[in-house]
Design an enzyme around this catalytic site. Sequence first.
Site, mmCIF file in Angstrom:
data_model
loop_
_atom_site.group_PDB
_atom_site.id
_atom_site.type_symbol
_atom_site.label_atom_id
_atom_site.label_comp_id
_atom_site.label_asym_id
_atom_site.label_seq_id
_atom_site.Cartn_x
_atom_site.Cartn_y
_atom_site.Cartn_z
ATOM 1 N N GLN A 132 -6.121 -1.811 3.496
ATOM 2 C CA GLN A 132 -5.505 -1.791 4.584
ATOM 3 C C GLN A 132 -6.034 -0.653 5.287
ATOM 4 O OE1 GLN A 132 -1.537 0.456 4.739
ATOM 5 N NE2 GLN A 132 -0.643 -1.404 5.417
ATOM 6 N N PRO A 170 0.919 -1.030 0.188
ATOM 7 C CA PRO A 170 0.119 0.019 -0.095
ATOM 8 C C PRO A 170 0.812 1.287 0.051
ATOM 9 C CG PRO A 170 -0.104 -1.117 2.152
ATOM 10 C CD PRO A 170 0.920 -1.959 1.196
ATOM 11 N N MET A 171 0.703 2.227 -1.006
ATOM 12 C CA MET A 171 1.362 3.472 -1.151
ATOM 13 C C MET A 171 0.275 4.645 -1.211
ATOM 14 S SD MET A 171 4.320 2.222 -3.667
ATOM 15 C CE MET A 171 3.242 1.164 -4.747
ATOM 16 N N LYS A 178 0.542 -5.250 9.144
ATOM 17 C CA LYS A 178 1.883 -4.865 8.331
ATOM 18 C C LYS A 178 2.459 -3.492 8.747
ATOM 19 C CE LYS A 178 1.732 -4.763 3.891
ATOM 20 N NZ LYS A 178 2.100 -4.906 2.575
ATOM 21 N N CYS A 201 3.315 2.616 9.001
ATOM 22 C CA CYS A 201 3.567 4.139 8.324
ATOM 23 C C CYS A 201 4.248 5.148 9.216
ATOM 24 C CB CYS A 201 2.103 4.542 7.698
ATOM 25 S SG CYS A 201 2.132 6.116 7.009
#
Length: 161
Positions: free
Chosen positions: A92, A37-38, A161, A122
């Site tokens: 996410q 995920p970005m 994550k 993050c």
Amino acid sequence: MNSFYRAARKLIQSKESRCCPSERMNRNRNLEVSVAPMMEVTDTHFRYMCRLLSKRVTLYTEMIVENTILNRLDDLGLFLGYHHTEQPLVIQLGGNNPDKLAKCASIAQEWGYSEINLNCGCPSNKVAGQNFGASLMLEPETVRNCVKAMQRVVDIPVTVK
């Protein structure tokens, strides 16, 4: 299709390509690559393009904050919508409230996501300042409570994550 995309597709589809540890993690799904995920990158258009390159890629949404989902129930399609060819697709979630995350997980399952992932990595100051993302690594009990709350309400995998 230009040469970069042909080369990328060839690498992703190659059985000889063993460079990615996600292959071991995804044996049950027979996938070799995960697209992480970005923020402002892994939107539905990007994921659709990735899926065109290979069906053997696990795709993640951008991180969606729990309050975004719960406060925007009227227009969830903006945040949760996707093209059916993107599956398997992991959503996410970002947050630290077990009850709110459980509601979000339930909604995500209703929308057809194949897995729920809790963001605990993050490093953004904007995210960490709200006590989720990487700052959750300092609160393992909160993470455990969030995961257990989500697992109680969904039948799909819940990961961190």
